[in-house]
Design an enzyme around this catalytic site. Structure first.
Site, PDB file in Angstrom:
ATOM      1  N   ASP C 142       0.861  -1.190   0.000  1.00 30.55           N
ATOM      2  CA  ASP C 142       0.000   0.000   0.000  1.00 30.55           C
ATOM      3  C   ASP C 142       0.895   1.238   0.000  1.00 30.55           C
ATOM      4  O   ASP C 142       1.456   1.601   1.024  1.00 30.55           O
ATOM      5  CB  ASP C 142      -0.915   0.014   1.239  1.00 30.55           C
ATOM      6  CG  ASP C 142      -1.985  -1.084   1.178  1.00 30.55           C
ATOM      7  OD1 ASP C 142      -1.772  -2.099   0.472  1.00 30.55           O
ATOM      8  OD2 ASP C 142      -3.026  -0.925   1.847  1.00 30.55           O
ATOM      9  N   LYS C 205      -6.863   3.338  -3.398  1.00 32.31           N
ATOM     10  CA  LYS C 205      -7.263   3.326  -1.990  1.00 32.31           C
ATOM     11  C   LYS C 205      -7.433   4.761  -1.530  1.00 32.31           C
ATOM     12  O   LYS C 205      -6.665   5.637  -1.924  1.00 32.31           O
ATOM     13  CB  LYS C 205      -6.171   2.593  -1.194  1.00 32.31           C
ATOM     14  CG  LYS C 205      -6.356   2.579   0.301  1.00 32.31           C
ATOM     15  CD  LYS C 205      -5.252   1.725   0.964  1.00 32.31           C
ATOM     16  CE  LYS C 205      -5.244   1.904   2.475  1.00 32.31           C
ATOM     17  NZ  LYS C 205      -4.120   1.190   3.135  1.00 32.31           N
ATOM     18  N   LYS C 241     -10.178   0.158  -2.542  1.00 31.30           N
ATOM     19  CA  LYS C 241     -10.112  -0.015  -1.095  1.00 31.30           C
ATOM     20  C   LYS C 241     -10.390   1.292  -0.365  1.00 31.30           C
ATOM     21  O   LYS C 241      -9.526   2.160  -0.292  1.00 31.30           O
ATOM     22  CB  LYS C 241      -8.726  -0.556  -0.692  1.00 31.30           C
ATOM     23  CG  LYS C 241      -8.566  -0.713   0.828  1.00 31.30           C
ATOM     24  CD  LYS C 241      -7.209  -1.317   1.190  1.00 31.30           C
ATOM     25  CE  LYS C 241      -6.988  -1.295   2.700  1.00 31.30           C
ATOM     26  NZ  LYS C 241      -5.628  -1.757   3.073  1.00 31.30           N
TER      27      LYS C 241
END
Lengths: 297, 482, 305
Positions: C142, C205, C241
């Protein structure tokens, strides 16, 4: 009458369509008489085709006139008053020829000029007075503004050949409409001369169209015309108000009957008459509200 | 990975029980429930199931006269005399009781009219209550509404409401009439009278003086008697342009003041620089809200040619997710068509569209077996000269046209006898102001569509009617200025 | 993934504008869906399977990470048949601990990287950070984008950085954190999403969880729409996400509604959709237990590792 040194030139009273002074396409005329019953002039006996032409001129003129700034329309209304002021003598003569006393004629002309000034001043103000910002309960900016209706058919009253026409016309065009005015049948001379005033006063062609003729013949054509948005007449017995309304209902025309008594006296003027010939348009647009910005100001 | 079961929404039906619909409804005249002189009743059915909900009294000429007389007396005896502040307080009471009975009203509205419960619950009922709340506050402030003038009440207002937003339209009519000091005789649409009759109960509960509001039920004939009655001083009608013209003609020569809120064929205009995904939503709201039974529906979609293909595809994808079916299910997006008659009209137009050569598209959702339903429908390749681009269909049917320039689309948008609403989708502020000025319609939604608010005036240009409902301007149709 | 290094094409910035109020109205509509009965149960289990159980704190220790991994494996053993979460999300230094603790499970280990959470470092450091995570066995990385560069208009820099990190990820799937709370408007969210996707993100995300506001329905909707447009244009799927701020199961179900109605049923899978959350799991578990038992539950009966 004293001895004449020369033969007088008689005036041809024509109609006013699209900024031009044609005779009626029908080639007809009718006699205008003084109070003694003597013919003093001939006026055009307009036909349905003149109505048609006048409406089409008014429709073409409408977009541009409606788009003019309120300030500019005010200037033009003021200019009409200026021009009328310069033609006082002619109009007075015409009114007197049809039976007015000098005092009454002068009063009517002065009232007419002042009425133009009154509405000239409203052209860029009624919008502020009759608009609103509406506090809707969602994230939208919402406001309502008056807008002109379009082409208005106007039937002039009797007994006020000049003031009647101006009392109809001024609130109508002050609000961005264009119009077709059918002058007083018996006393149309002042209306025609007023058209000449309009012509010299920077009024764009077609904004005001003035016809003379028989109300009985023309009101049906006016009230059934699908491209006339609104009709205004006075609350007199004639023309046949019920018939006009029945006709106008065919395409949801806006129809008004203004109070003659009120209108023809001094002070018989109001921004509410401008508003009679306005639609209200409401516009919505979202407002961006970024989270967190609430506390920042 | 094993093939998983698709995640679907289980049925989420709202209970019918809160509706508490009586077996029979009488006429509400002079504060009392009165049997109709005609002695006849008509059935009100649930358009989603075709089951009978209740039976409703038919008011004949005698009943109409009784109601008008009651309203006239109530005007002279009570409503004209009480102070504006007290008048306002009565209206506030109505608003509050509506809020308290919101669930009952929402369920009844959906059972009676077929609209999704989500819409009656989240839109119709709260907006109706808010409308009363808004106008209640005007009652003692009329001196501020009309500069330099005094606002006088008119007397008896005769009001006729449509079937698409029954309670909301009753609120739009009654609230301003009462606030300005008029008394009311209101006739709801025949197929959807129930919430208006419940509103009569609320008015009773709020202890309004008898006769201030009278509710009479019946069909078009009842309405005609009301509009023609000599003691009615004001007529307010919402409905079709066809009937509006008949009413306007029937009032010719009378002194009655008239407000008409009629049909529309709203142009919803999408420019290539529009916020596309929100525009798709706006189009969906514009035409599929309330099954398209909306006079201001955005039923003519104009898409700039450069993005037409992409936009139409997105639109098709989006309407594929719309759930059509049981109006009582909380997840339903499109409910039942209001009546068999209306469904027939819509189907006739779909046939016309096909025959005219436009390209037909409908979603593949499964429709319930009983009841009146119609799939979300699009017509592409529509031309200005097609009837489906000109006439009001009043159903979930969208006609899609394309355009190239600003001037062209303005001209096309205005090329209609109607002028109620329009939508403009673009990122350019200057363009919004240009179009919003030049499009001849009473409501312009820029980068949004189909929003309503009590503070916001609503009403049409041209054959969409005249007079405004809502906001400051909504007071004007109910007063005489002096 | 190997292959050509992607090149920044400024044309991708010509995306349609975003009208915030319209996005919010649409978002509200998703919350009007009433998820009841079997649909609710299935939805809740789906939510559990999509959670990235997260601890990202300066005070993280192997002990803490081990406890979290146990929770990931044993969400609530009182109810048999529950799925495990999708992944554990930790700092690079904790990857090896998590990897070991999760051995033999299908639970992935995700690691934040690239000078998380601010991203204020050089590309060299960021790549080293990424490699560290991957070498330790991270299945997913991430990363954060350089918001400073983004606001300065250096879109090509932001793009190249993502592409470089993607290359450094090797087989690990790359989630690109936009930190939408720092982007200012939904138009910027759309732009950042577009850049991230074009540069090779496997997931986009919303947030680090360190900034308010984190994931919201409107922000997520704009990102989902960007994913959808990319899919329609290229046929390539990208995952989504939302992270931070989703702690209630009802809200999580509304996210699923949004995914279903925006991207379709294919995306309703942990391979394409994740929730970055720590306290959401227990709220979902309480709802599941309530559905099974019929009565409302107390947090005291659900472990809080």
């Amino acid at each position: 009458m004293t001895q004449q040194s020369r033969l007088a030139i008689w005036k041809t009273y024509k109609i006013y369509i699209g900024g031009q002074f044609p005779r009626t396409e029908s080639g007809r005329s009718y006699a205008i008489k003084n109070s003694a019953g003597k013919t003093i002039a001939n006026a055009c006996q307009s036909s349905r085709k003149d109505v048609r032409d006048a409406v089409s001129a008014a429709r073409s003129a409408w977009g541009g006139w409606n788009n003019r700034s309120g300030f500019n329309r005010g200037q033009i209304l003021y200019r009409i008053a200026e021009m009328l002021e310069g033609r006082k003598k002619q109009l007075k003569d015409e009114l007197m020829a049809q039976g007015y006393t000098a005092t009454v004629a002068t009063r009517e002309i002065n009232l007419s000029i002042d009425r133009l000034i009154y509405y000239a001043g409203w052209c860029d103000k009624y919008q502020a007075l009759f608009s609103s910002v509406n506090p809707v309960a969602s994230a939208h900016y919402n406001f309502s503004v008056p807008e002109s209706m379009g082409v208005v058919g106007m039937l002039a009253p009797t007994n006020a050949p000049l003031l009647g026409v101006i009392s109809l016309m001024a609130p109508c065009i002050a609000g961005g409409n264009t119009c077709l005015i059918l002058a007083d049948q018996e006393k149309p001379l002042a209306a025609v001369s007023f058209a000449e005033v309009l012509h010299s006063a920077d009024v764009p062609n077609g904004v005001v169209n003035i016809l003379t003729g028989y109300q009985q013949e023309l009101t049906d054509w006016i009230s059934t015309h699908m491209d006339i948005n609104a009709i205004v007449c006075f609350d007199q017995e004639k023309p046949d108000w019920q018939k006009i309304q029945e006709n106008g209902a065919g395409h949801v025309k806006r129809m008004f009957r203004w109070n003659t008594q009120q209108l023809l006296r001094a002070g018989g003027q109001s921004p509410y008459l401008i508003m009679d010939l306005q639609e209200i348009k409401t516009t919505w647009h979202p407002i961006q509200t970024i989270a967190g910005s609430g506390g920042a100001y | 990975m094993a093939k998983k079961k698709k995640w679907e929404y289980s049925p989420a039906p709202e209970s019918k029980q809160p509706a508490a619909i009586a077996g029979r409804y009488e006429l509400f005249i002079n504060g009392k429930w009165q049997k109709p002189s005609s002695g006849t009743y008509f059935n009100s059915i649930n358009p989603a199931t075709e089951e009978k909900l209740s039976e409703i009294a038919t008011a004949n000429e005698t009943d109409v006269n009784k109601a008008v007389q009651a309203a006239k007396q109530a005007y002279e005896k009570y409503w004209k005399k009480i102070s504006p502040t007290e008048r306002g307080k009565y209206i506030f009471r109505i608003a509050r009781i509506m809020q308290e009975r919101a669930r009952e009203l929402a369920v009844t509205e959906t059972l009676d009219g077929g609209k999704p419960i989500r819409e009656s619950r989240d839109f119709d009922i709260p907006t109706a209550a808010n409308h009363f709340f808004y106008y209640a506050g005007w009652a003692d402030k009329l001196d501020f509404a009309f500069p330099n003038k005094k606002a006088n009440s008119l007397g008896v207002a005769g009001q006729i409401t449509p079937w698409n937003f029954p309670l909301l339209m009753a609120a739009w009519k009654i609230a301003p009439a009462l606030a300005t000091g008029n008394t009311v005789v209101l006739k709801p649409a025949e197929t959807t009278s129930l919430t208006t009759l419940k509103l009569a109960e609320i008015i009773q509960e709020a202890e309004l003086p008898p006769g201030v509001v009278n509710i009479i039920t019946g069909d078009g004939q009842t309405g005609a008697w009301l509009t023609k009655h000599n003691d009615v001083n004001k007529i307010a009608f919402t409905g079709s342009t066809e009937v509006g013209k008949i009413i306007q003609r029937s009032l010719a020569g009378s002194q009655k003041k008239l407000t008409l809120e009629l049909g529309g064929k709203g142009a919803n205009i999408i420019f290539e620089d529009a916020p596309i995904d929100q525009a798709v939503e706006g189009v969906v709201n514009g035409i599929f809200f309330n099954q398209g039974h909306v006079c201001c529906a955005g039923s003519r979609l104009y898409v700039q040619e450069s993005i037409a293909k992409k936009f139409i595809q997105k639109l098709k994808d989006r309407i594929g997710t719309l759930l059509v079916g049981d109006p009582m299910d909380k997840n339903t997006d499109i409910g039942a068509i209001n009546s068999a008659q209306q469904l027939k009209t819509i189907q006739a137009y779909i046939k016309i569209g096909k025959a005219e050569g436009a390209t037909f598209f409908e979603t593949d959702c499964v429709l319930p077996k009983k009841g009146f339903f119609c799939r979300p429908t699009l017509f592409t390749n529509v031309a200005q000269s097609n009837r489906i681009a000109q006439e009001e269909i009043f159903g979930p049917v969208l006609s899609i046209l394309t355009f190239r320039t600003d001037d062209e689309v303005i001209e096309k948008a205005n090329n209609s006898p109607y002028g109620l609403s329009a939508g403009i989708w673009t990122d350019k502020g200057a363009r919004i102001f240009n179009l919003s000025k030049r499009i001849r319609a009473g409501v312009i939604w820029a980068n949004t569509y189909n929003l309503f608010d009590p503070t916001s005036p609503f009403g049409g240009y041209k054959e969409s009617g005249f007079g405004r409902e809502g906001g400051l301007q909504g007071l004007h149709p109910y007063v005489q200025l002096s | 993934m190997t292959g050509k290094k992607p090149v920044f094409n400024p044309q991708i910035l010509n995306h349609p504008p975003v009208e915030q109020t319209g996005v919010e109205e649409r978002s509200v509509r998703f919350t009007k869906r009433s998820i009841k009965g079997p649909s609710k149960m299935q939805g809740l289990e789906l939510v559990l399977s999509m959670i990235d159980l997260t601890t990202l704190e300066g005070k993280d220790t192997p002990g803490k990470v081990n406890q979290l991994c146990t929770k990931a494996k044993h969400l609530h053993d009182h109810i048999p048949g529950l799925p495990t979460v999708a992944a554990i999300c930790v700092y690079p230094s904790m990857v090896s601990v998590a990897k070991k603790a999760l051995e033999g499970t299908k639970i992935n280990v995700a690691s934040v990287a690239t000078a998380f959470p601010s991203g204020q470092s050089s590309l060299r450091i960021k790549l080293a950070d990424t490699r560290l995570a991957v070498e330790q066995g991270a299945d997913e990385v991430d990363m954060v984008i350089s918001r400073g560069k983004f606001h300065a208009g250096e879109y090509a820099y932001v793009f190249d950085e993502i592409a470089a990190v993607k290359a450094a990820c090797d087989k690990a799937r790359l989630k690109v954190i936009l930190e939408t709370g720092e982007l200012g408007t939904l138009d910027q969210v759309r732009k950042a999403s577009t850049i991230a996707i074009a540069a090779g993100a496997d997931f986009i995300k919303t947030s680090t969880g360190k900034i308010q506001s984190a994931a919201t329905l409107p922000v997520t909707l704009v990102m989902l729409e960007t994913i959808r447009d990319h899919f329609q244009k290229t046929g390539k799927k990208v995952g989504m996400k939302p992270a931070g701020g989703i702690s209630k199961s009802k809200l999580a179900l509304h996210y699923l509604v949004m995914v279903k109605e925006t991207l379709g049923d294919v995306w309703l899978d942990k391979h394409w959709f994740r929730f970055g959350a720590s306290s959401l799991a227990n709220d979902v578990l309480m709802q599941v237990a309530k559905e099974k038992a019929g009565n409302y539950q107390s947090p005291n009966y659900f472990s809080i590792d």
